[in-house]
Design an enzyme around this catalytic site. Structure first.
Site, PDB file in Angstrom:
ATOM      1  N   HIS A 123      97.349 130.110  70.120  1.00 49.33           N
ATOM      2  CA  HIS A 123      98.474 130.771  70.800  1.00 49.33           C
ATOM      3  C   HIS A 123      99.765 129.982  70.556  1.00 49.33           C
ATOM      4  O   HIS A 123      99.783 128.748  70.636  1.00 49.33           O
ATOM      5  CB  HIS A 123      98.193 130.849  72.312  1.00 49.33           C
ATOM      6  CG  HIS A 123      99.132 131.773  73.024  1.00 49.33           C
ATOM      7  ND1 HIS A 123     100.397 131.399  73.384  1.00 49.33           N
ATOM      8  CD2 HIS A 123      98.983 133.066  73.416  1.00 49.33           C
ATOM      9  CE1 HIS A 123     100.995 132.415  73.997  1.00 49.33           C
ATOM     10  NE2 HIS A 123     100.149 133.449  74.020  1.00 49.33           N
ATOM     11  N   GLU A 125     102.370 129.476  72.274  1.00 44.66           N
ATOM     12  CA  GLU A 125     102.821 128.608  73.381  1.00 44.66           C
ATOM     13  C   GLU A 125     102.067 127.279  73.340  1.00 44.66           C
ATOM     14  O   GLU A 125     102.660 126.207  73.517  1.00 44.66           O
ATOM     15  CB  GLU A 125     102.565 129.307  74.725  1.00 44.66           C
ATOM     16  CG  GLU A 125     102.971 128.454  75.919  1.00 44.66           C
ATOM     17  CD  GLU A 125     102.417 128.998  77.232  1.00 44.66           C
ATOM     18  OE1 GLU A 125     102.531 130.209  77.475  1.00 44.66           O
ATOM     19  OE2 GLU A 125     101.857 128.198  78.000  1.00 44.66           O
ATOM     20  N   SER A 217      98.559 141.093  72.193  1.00 46.33           N
ATOM     21  CA  SER A 217      99.058 140.265  73.305  1.00 46.33           C
ATOM     22  C   SER A 217      97.888 139.719  74.114  1.00 46.33           C
ATOM     23  O   SER A 217      97.062 140.467  74.632  1.00 46.33           O
ATOM     24  CB  SER A 217      99.964 141.129  74.207  1.00 46.33           C
ATOM     25  OG  SER A 217     100.019 140.566  75.490  1.00 46.33           O
ATOM     26  N   ASN A 219      97.921 138.118  76.992  1.00 47.50           N
ATOM     27  CA  ASN A 219      97.925 138.395  78.440  1.00 47.50           C
ATOM     28  C   ASN A 219      97.531 139.837  78.715  1.00 47.50           C
ATOM     29  O   ASN A 219      96.918 140.144  79.725  1.00 47.50           O
ATOM     30  CB  ASN A 219      99.277 138.005  79.064  1.00 47.50           C
ATOM     31  CG  ASN A 219     100.352 139.042  78.863  1.00 47.50           C
ATOM     32  OD1 ASN A 219     100.421 140.006  79.581  1.00 47.50           O
ATOM     33  ND2 ASN A 219     101.192 138.836  77.841  1.00 47.50           N
TER      34      ASN A 219
END
Ligand code: F3S
Length: 666
Positions: A123, A125, A217, A219
């Protein structure tokens, strides 16, 4: 078809900020604008930005000039250095929550801690965060990976903002068991957990769940995962066109969306479900859905409550939202303790769309309208209302009627002048609405009016009682009543509201020096009415007239020659006064005390002695009685002086000559 849309569906704070930043940059920048990687996981948004001149680059080496936007996921420290080195312009749209993780990681890395990032190593992040500890972090995404990690070094654990909290807890528990010194930061973003919890709740209560978002995505994928754990019928769609006909058979549908899903896409999905997916049966249902307009008052059912707002089903295609300030007057109160799921509440429609597709509602507006109607009713009926004084303002007081606020002018508080209104704050009072103007929202209340009315009522009642009391009195009537007041010259008794007066001289037949020696206020007194003026409520009474005058009683029952018992009340030089009956005394002259000569009265009698006396005279005119002790006794026999007799024996004197009358028979 009832669609229950999650309040948290769609852009989170960080994504919203990044998207807005990108749009602004596309409009304001004179040079090329790039995002380092896709701005968000949503191709629809990135395509639109591309059309506006915001391109995606994967590597800074791809450009030599222009502006670079760092997306909400953030990047590693080396990227900032490279941007600087290449002299590129920087727009940093890193989400503040992500920035905070980067700072923690850098700080603990510099302290020598081993950094563990709980999250997906692929990911962006996580990659970016790792870049703040020289990419030396251990990234753990499963419990198995956690089991395999053991170290004696100090460890600092952070979380990818979007991972599931339960997984983070499991992993950190294992790390705590396996490592000696662990510092843990739960850096999961609240927006994520709120969205996940809401999705879980809605999914557990609906027949089918629609999750809108990009299939890449993470999330959004987690929302699908959570929804599936609570609901058997989950539809994961990127756009409205992905909607499956299978959804037609469900009437009660929930909807949520990932943090990168634009509002527009969410609304398109809702509208498509509303307009195109319903069959005739559902259309019938739709027809039964309320038509509502702004200003309408509707009754709805609370379907969810949190600390900030209440979500309601108002029978409309969208849920209604009541913000805390529109639900409670006192914002210090906890909303969750004042509203509960299943409660039926009347609300006013304030806005058909609050910006997130929900209807904006207000309970307070309905309460206020209801309160005004209630106030009007109480005004019309002149009903007494309870109020609490909440504020002192110029010219009066603000009072809380429990359902609405009202003004009480200072002069309406009391019949007396009030000096200090501040001391009344918080006091609960009764008052009446004396002025009501719905248009001007003006309500005036008065406490004084109630006091005045109570006073008048009391007076009228007193008058009524007084009249009844005076009507019941007649001269000669014997009454019993409590003493109200005692003065030097008499006392007043309360004859049921009428004052009756007993002069001091009418209290007893004998002289009364001080009434207080006999009575006190409150004592019940029996008396007889002697004078009566009914028109002026004047009554005179006598206590002494209840009994016969002692002198009268005496002369009726006693006569000269009678021997009676009497009590010595007083002694003087010339005799003693003895009481024959109460308040009638006679004088026993000193000469009547004994057959013997008495020089000092007190040698014969003393005060308090009870003696037999003979009444020897009654002077009716002067009301005087003469008594004698002496006459109740036989006279003493005189001693015969024998020697004397002896010397006279020879003489011709007889006994009769000596004793004279003493020897005569009576
Ligand atoms: Fe930021 Fe949380 Fe969104 S970390 S990007 S607000 S999910």
């Amino acid at each position: 078809m009832n669609i229950r849309k999650a309040k948290s569906a769609g852009y989170c704070f960080g994504v919203n900020k990044a998207v807005n930043t990108a749009y602004e940059a596309s409009e304001n920048s004179n040079e090329k604008v790039y995002t380092l990687g896709p701005l968000i996981h949503n191709v629809h948004v990135t395509n639109e930005l591309k059309k506006k001149g915001v391109s995606i680059i994967d590597d800074l080496d791809d450009i030599d000039e222009g502006t670079v936007i760092i997306r909400s996921h953030g990047v590693g420290k080396e990227i900032y250095e490279k941007i600087k080195k290449k002299n590129l312009k920087l727009i940093d749209a890193t989400c503040p929550y992500v920035k905070s993780i980067q700072n923690k990681v850098e700080k603990y890395h510099n302290k020598g801690y081993t950094i563990i990032i709980v999250g997906d190593s692929d990911h962006p992040e996580v990659k970016g965060v790792n870049g703040w500890c020289e990419n030396k972090a251990k990234v753990i995404f499963t419990k198995e990976e956690a089991q395999n990690f053991k170290t004696d070094e100090n460890v600092c654990v952070v979380a990818q903002t979007t991972i599931i909290e339960a997984l983070f807890d499991d992993i950190t528990n294992i790390i705590k068991d396996n490592c000696a010194n662990v510092v843990i930061f739960n850096t999961i973003c609240n927006a994520t957990s709120v969205r996940q919890e809401e999705a879980s709740l809605i999914a557990s209560e609906v027949e089918a769940m629609v999750v809108v978002g990009d299939t890449h995505s993470s999330n959004t994928k987690k929302l699908v995962e959570i929804s599936k754990s609570k609901c058997d019928n989950v539809f994961f769609v990127e756009t409205a066109s992905d909607l499956d006909d299978a959804i037609k058979k469900y009437n009660n549908i929930g909807l949520t969306a990932g943090a990168s899903t634009p509002t527009q896409l969410i609304e398109e999905v809702i509208n498509t479900m509303d307009n195109n997916m319903v069959d005739s049966f559902e259309k019938n249902i739709e027809e039964s859905i309320k038509e509502i307009r702004e200003g309408d008052i509707v009754e709805g059912e609370i379907v969810m409550v949190d600390h900030n707002e209440v979500t309601m089903n108002i029978g409309y295609k969208s849920d209604g939202i009541v913000k805390k300030a529109d639900f409670l007057y006192d914002l210090m109160e906890d909303l969750t303790s004042k509203a509960a799921k299943g409660d039926k509440v009347k609300v006013m429609v304030m806005k058909m769309n609050d910006g997130t597709g929900n209807v904006s509602l207000s309970k307070i507006k309905v309460d206020e309208l209801g309160a005004l109607d209630e106030a009007k009713e109480k005004f019309d009926s002149k009903e007494t209302v309870k109020a609490k004084i909440t504020k002192v303002v110029k010219g009066g007081l603000i009072v809380d009627l429990g359902f609405i606020k009202a003004f009480m002018p200072a002069s309406y508080y009391d019949v007396r002048f009030i000096k200090d209104f501040d001391s009344l704050l918080g006091k609960e009072i009764e008052c009446r609405i004396v002025e009501f103007d719905k248009q001007k929202n003006k309500i005036i209340v008065s406490r004084k009016i109630l006091l005045e009315e109570a006073y008048k009522e009391r007076k009228a009642k007193e008058k009524e009682l007084k009249e009844a009391a005076i009507a019941a009195l007649e001269i000669g009537k014997e009454v019993e009543a409590p003493i109200k007041n005692i003065t030097n010259f008499g006392m007043f008794i309360d004859l049921n509201g009428v004052d009756g007066f007993i002069h001091i001289s009418d209290i007893a037949w004998k002289r009364v020096g001080n009434i207080n020696d006999l009575y006190k206020v409150g004592d019940n007194v029996k008396a007889i009415v002697t004078e009566l003026d009914k028109d002026n409520y004047k009554v005179k009474l006598s206590v002494k007239d209840l009994t016969k005058e002692p002198w009268q009683e005496f002369i009726e029952n006693y006569s000269v020659g009678q021997t009676v018992k009497a009590t010595i009340k007083n002694t003087t030089n010339f005799g003693a006064f003895a009481e024959i009956i109460p308040d009638v005394e006679g004088l026993i002259h000193i000469s009547q005390l004994s057959h013997d000569r008495v020089n000092n009265v007190e040698d014969a009698v003393k005060t308090g002695d009870e003696v037999n006396v003979k009444i020897i005279d009654i002077n009716k005119d002067k009301r005087k009685v003469s008594l004698s002790i002496k006459e109740t006794m036989d006279p003493p026999k005189r001693k015969i002086e024998r020697n004397k007799l002896y010397h006279k024996e020879d003489s011709n004197v007889t006994l009769g000559d000596i004793f004279g009358d003493l020897l005569k028979s009576e």
